[in-house]
Design an enzyme around this catalytic site. Structure first.
Site, mmCIF file in Angstrom:
data_model
loop_
_atom_site.group_PDB
_atom_site.id
_atom_site.type_symbol
_atom_site.label_atom_id
_atom_site.label_comp_id
_atom_site.label_asym_id
_atom_site.label_seq_id
_atom_site.Cartn_x
_atom_site.Cartn_y
_atom_site.Cartn_z
ATOM 1 N N HIS A 116 0.780 -1.159 -0.036
ATOM 2 C CA HIS A 116 0.052 0.223 0.023
ATOM 3 C C HIS A 116 0.888 1.051 -0.065
ATOM 4 O O HIS A 116 1.878 1.242 0.511
ATOM 5 C CB HIS A 116 -0.848 -0.113 1.286
ATOM 6 C CG HIS A 116 -1.898 -1.001 1.122
ATOM 7 N ND1 HIS A 116 -1.532 -2.492 1.489
ATOM 8 C CD2 HIS A 116 -3.317 -0.850 0.652
ATOM 9 C CE1 HIS A 116 -2.739 -3.326 1.510
ATOM 10 N NE2 HIS A 116 -3.571 -2.303 0.940
ATOM 11 N N LYS A 140 -0.643 -7.792 -5.067
ATOM 12 C CA LYS A 140 -1.508 -6.688 -5.112
ATOM 13 C C LYS A 140 -0.681 -5.289 -4.710
ATOM 14 O O LYS A 140 0.054 -5.164 -3.631
ATOM 15 C CB LYS A 140 -2.516 -6.910 -3.966
ATOM 16 C CG LYS A 140 -3.473 -5.908 -3.809
ATOM 17 C CD LYS A 140 -4.266 -5.799 -2.682
ATOM 18 C CE LYS A 140 -5.105 -4.521 -2.284
ATOM 19 N NZ LYS A 140 -5.918 -4.403 -1.131
ATOM 20 N N ARG A 179 -10.054 1.873 -11.493
ATOM 21 C CA ARG A 179 -10.685 1.082 -10.706
ATOM 22 C C ARG A 179 -12.041 0.277 -11.894
ATOM 23 O O ARG A 179 -12.498 -0.531 -11.390
ATOM 24 C CB ARG A 179 -11.676 1.813 -9.851
ATOM 25 C CG ARG A 179 -10.707 2.074 -8.218
ATOM 26 C CD ARG A 179 -11.478 2.756 -7.288
ATOM 27 N NE ARG A 179 -10.779 3.108 -6.170
ATOM 28 C CZ ARG A 179 -10.551 2.506 -4.984
ATOM 29 N NH1 ARG A 179 -11.251 1.183 -4.979
ATOM 30 N NH2 ARG A 179 -10.000 2.983 -3.982
ATOM 31 N N SER A 233 -19.500 13.998 -13.642
ATOM 32 C CA SER A 233 -19.941 14.384 -14.795
ATOM 33 C C SER A 233 -21.224 13.070 -14.970
ATOM 34 O O SER A 233 -21.240 12.039 -14.476
ATOM 35 C CB SER A 233 -18.965 14.149 -15.944
ATOM 36 O OG SER A 233 -19.420 14.006 -17.161
ATOM 37 N N LYS A 282 -11.308 22.557 -23.164
ATOM 38 C CA LYS A 282 -11.775 22.806 -24.612
ATOM 39 C C LYS A 282 -10.846 23.547 -25.539
ATOM 40 O O LYS A 282 -11.067 23.283 -26.706
ATOM 41 C CB LYS A 282 -13.175 23.444 -24.555
ATOM 42 C CG LYS A 282 -14.099 22.309 -23.571
ATOM 43 C CD LYS A 282 -15.517 22.928 -23.997
ATOM 44 C CE LYS A 282 -16.501 22.210 -23.163
ATOM 45 N NZ LYS A 282 -17.823 22.490 -23.157
ATOM 46 N N ASP A 318 -21.300 21.162 -28.780
ATOM 47 C CA ASP A 318 -22.073 22.061 -27.861
ATOM 48 C C ASP A 318 -22.801 23.112 -28.823
ATOM 49 O O ASP A 318 -24.199 23.319 -28.387
ATOM 50 C CB ASP A 318 -20.965 23.008 -27.373
ATOM 51 C CG ASP A 318 -20.231 22.105 -25.950
ATOM 52 O OD1 ASP A 318 -21.078 21.227 -25.717
ATOM 53 O OD2 ASP A 318 -19.235 22.619 -25.612
ATOM 54 N N ALA A 346 -18.249 28.980 -23.413
ATOM 55 C CA ALA A 346 -19.789 28.512 -23.620
ATOM 56 C C ALA A 346 -20.522 29.662 -24.681
ATOM 57 O O ALA A 346 -21.168 29.176 -25.459
ATOM 58 C CB ALA A 346 -20.649 28.084 -22.599
HETATM 59 P P1 ATR Z 1 -17.345 28.980 -19.591
HETATM 60 O O1 ATR Z 1 -16.508 28.460 -20.412
HETATM 61 O O2 ATR Z 1 -18.297 28.059 -18.849
HETATM 62 O O3 ATR Z 1 -18.419 29.858 -20.509
HETATM 63 P P2 ATR Z 1 -15.877 30.880 -18.474
HETATM 64 O O4 ATR Z 1 -14.941 31.042 -19.830
HETATM 65 O O5 ATR Z 1 -14.927 31.120 -17.163
HETATM 66 O O6 ATR Z 1 -16.705 29.667 -18.294
HETATM 67 O O7 ATR Z 1 -16.897 32.032 -18.254
HETATM 68 C C1 ATR Z 1 -17.667 32.527 -17.419
HETATM 69 C C2 ATR Z 1 -18.481 33.838 -17.443
HETATM 70 O O8 ATR Z 1 -19.475 33.733 -16.166
HETATM 71 C C3 ATR Z 1 -17.920 34.924 -17.895
HETATM 72 O O9 ATR Z 1 -18.697 35.667 -18.727
HETATM 73 C C4 ATR Z 1 -17.858 35.317 -16.529
HETATM 74 O O10 ATR Z 1 -17.977 37.074 -16.370
HETATM 75 P P3 ATR Z 1 -16.217 37.749 -16.710
HETATM 76 O O11 ATR Z 1 -15.921 37.666 -18.033
HETATM 77 O O12 ATR Z 1 -16.750 39.225 -16.229
HETATM 78 O O13 ATR Z 1 -15.644 36.932 -15.656
HETATM 79 C C5 ATR Z 1 -19.196 35.139 -15.972
HETATM 80 N N1 ATR Z 1 -19.347 35.317 -14.515
HETATM 81 C C6 ATR Z 1 -18.601 34.375 -13.735
HETATM 82 N N2 ATR Z 1 -18.966 34.968 -12.409
HETATM 83 C C7 ATR Z 1 -19.782 35.912 -12.525
HETATM 84 C C8 ATR Z 1 -20.346 36.632 -11.771
HETATM 85 N N3 ATR Z 1 -20.621 36.547 -10.327
HETATM 86 N N4 ATR Z 1 -21.114 37.757 -11.989
HETATM 87 C C9 ATR Z 1 -21.121 37.899 -13.291
HETATM 88 N N5 ATR Z 1 -20.867 37.254 -14.280
HETATM 89 C C10 ATR Z 1 -19.873 36.159 -13.879
#
Ligand code: ATR
Length: 481
Positions: A116, A140, A179, A233, A282, A318, A346
């Site tokens: 271990h 093991k 696992r 996930s 990504k 996406d 996103a």
């Molecule tokens: P993803 O890939 O999931 O889009 P990301 O690239 O980290 O994640 O983007 C996060 C988004 O959430 C951004 O638009 C971020 O705003 P900023 O560009 O100003 O950072 C937004 N976000 C995260 N927390 C926030 C908050 N508390 N209020 C407003 N916008 C927020």
């Protein structure tokens, strides 16, 4: 074989655990160190109470056991328990030849010689395993990968030590893939728990029913998802259920990754057929791809990688997953203008998709410069999120792409001051919780809603097609809705 670790304080607790999990397991390990002193004395009867092979184990404190006891007493308890009909007994690698070993050999009980390490994967793991196996015992190792490279080291065990009877377990969160894919490591068994009690442990039910880990064979194709974090996930459930339904000999595994480079080396070695990519990789995967689709090129991010002859190909499901649920409303002209909240990865894919279908988009973001960057590339407007109210009554669609409102901060809404007219279609890409604060306010105003789970399911279905060449079976509960 799937082996249930029994950690009850009485034999009847352990028996109950075996009964509850009986249909998912092939053997069990009786851990004497969890039992009370009185129950330890009765342990020899345990194998006669169950209808599967039992491993006898009394773990020392230093190896993860839970009882401080002298070595002499520990051995005496093991010797007495060996009166019972155990199939295997676990003896730690540094324990010198003892009465436990003698009795086991005399009775034909196979010895599992165990090592271990809760800190790391030892550098000379292959020679360690070889030494453990020297006397014909089952070798093991239960060790702790600290990086994906360590996980890769464990997967190479099978090639290095072919033909050696062995059990190989990677503990902790990085070890999860070992696992599930224990058969690909050449491991005789994998350990499961009654329920997920510690990071990296998987329940017997999950291993047997969702992963079908015991069905893996030489021809089983490996798919998976890379991310960090990734273990929660929902994709493994969806894809594994789909594979099962169409009788596709494949398994989909969550890979916690810290280096995309290590993962691609591993993917080549294991002949992985395809994988999903989630945060934060990504963009990082792009430099390893020999071929990408137009969407990936233009959006600059890739969520799906598949093996094509001689190279890896990147696609982005996406954007299509997002657009599918609102496609009819775009086609009918119901959606002509949109507000997209957020300007992260996103948001970029979503803005690109909407612009691709001729929707006029305004991006609202806390950090104006990020909104400006996406707006420039996609020929649209942008504004600060604080000005959201200016757009009241003038947009057909509102898409929420930030992490605001995501579990556990479920009472937050990124556009708190915004008043819905009731005519907007409101789409939040967050899927946990399904009903975000923003959506519940939109619902009160009478808006039509779309949920993050719809996007997740649609993008997953497309990935499934890219992986298998078949449509996702419509009769299967994907576990995503
Ligand atoms: P993803 O890939 O999931 O889009 P990301 O690239 O980290 O994640 O983007 C996060 C988004 O959430 C951004 O638009 C971020 O705003 P900023 O560009 O100003 O950072 C937004 N976000 C995260 N927390 C926030 C908050 N508390 N209020 C407003 N916008 C927020």
């Amino acid at each position: 074989m799937i082996c249930l670790t029994l950690s009850g304080s009485t034999l009847s607790d352990d028996l109950r655990a075996v009964k509850e999990n009986r249909e998912y397991i092939d053997m069990c390990e009786l851990r004497l160190d969890f039992l009370t002193e009185d129950e330890q004395k009765r342990a020899s009867i345990f194998p006669s109470l169950v209808d599967l092979p039992v491993i006898l184990t009394f773990r020392r404190l230093q190896d993860g056991g839970c009882l401080n006891i002298s070595e002499k007493s520990r051995r005496a308890i093991l010797v007495s328990a060996l009166d019972g009909d155990f199939k295997y007994v676990d003896i730690e690698e540094d324990v010198k030849r003892s009465e436990v070993e003698d009795k086991a050999r005399e009775k034909g009980v196979r010895i599992i010689r165990s090592l271990h390490d809760f800190e790391k994967v030892p550098e000379d793991i292959y020679s360690k395993l070889y030494h453990l196996s020297e006397k014909g015992d089952i070798a093991k190792v239960a060790v702790t990968p600290r990086s994906f490279q360590d996980v890769f080291t464990l997967f190479r065990v099978e090639e290095e030590l072919k033909g050696v009877d062995k059990i190989v377990i990677g503990m902790g969160e990085y070890g999860v893939a070992t696992r599930i894919l224990y058969k690909k490591l050449g491991s005789m068994l994998t350990f499961a728990s009654s329920n997920e009690v510690a990071p990296g442990q998987i329940s017997a039910k999950e291993l047997k029913l969702e992963y079908r880990a015991d069905h893996v064979n030489d021809r089983t194709a490996i798919y998976g998802i890379i991310g960090n974090p990734v273990l929660h996930s929902a994709s493994p459930r969806m894809h594994n259920r789909g594979f099962k339904a169409i009788n596709f000999n494949a398994i989909y595994v969550p890979f916690l990754v810290d280096s995309v480079r290590s993962f691609f080396m591993f993917a080549e070695y294991m002949k992985i057929r395809g994988f999903s990519v989630t945060v934060p990789f990504k963009v990082d995967v792009l430099s390893y791809l020999g071929n990408v689709t137009r969407e990936v090129k233009q959006i600059g991010s890739c969520n799906t990688v598949v093996r094509v002859p001689g190279m890896w190909k990147g696609i982005n499901t996406d954007y299509y997953g997002f657009i599918k649920p609102i496609m009819a409303d775009i086609d009918s002209g119901r959606i002509k203008t949109a507000l997209v909240i957020g300007a992260g990865g996103a948001s970029h894919a979503i803005v690109w998709a909407l612009r691709n279908y001729g929707v006029k988009v305004t991006i609202l973001n806390r950090t104006l410069s990020r909104a400006e960057t996406i707006a420039r590339i996609n020929l649209c407007d942008y504004d600060s999120i604080e000005n959201a109210s200016r757009y009241e009554g003038s947009v057909d669609l509102i898409v929420q792409t930030t992490s605001v409102g995501l579990y556990p901060e479920v009472d937050q809404n990124p556009i708190e001051a915004f008043h819905f007219s009731g005519n907007e279609i409101v789409y939040d890409i967050i899927y946990k919780p399904k009903m975000t604060k923003l959506l519940s306010e939109a619902e009160k105003a009478g808006c039509k809603l779309h949920y993050g789970s719809e996007m997740l399911l649609e993008q997953g279905k497309l990935q499934f097609e890219a992986f298998t060449g078949y449509h996702y079976p419509h009769w299967v509960d994907s576990g995503l809705e």
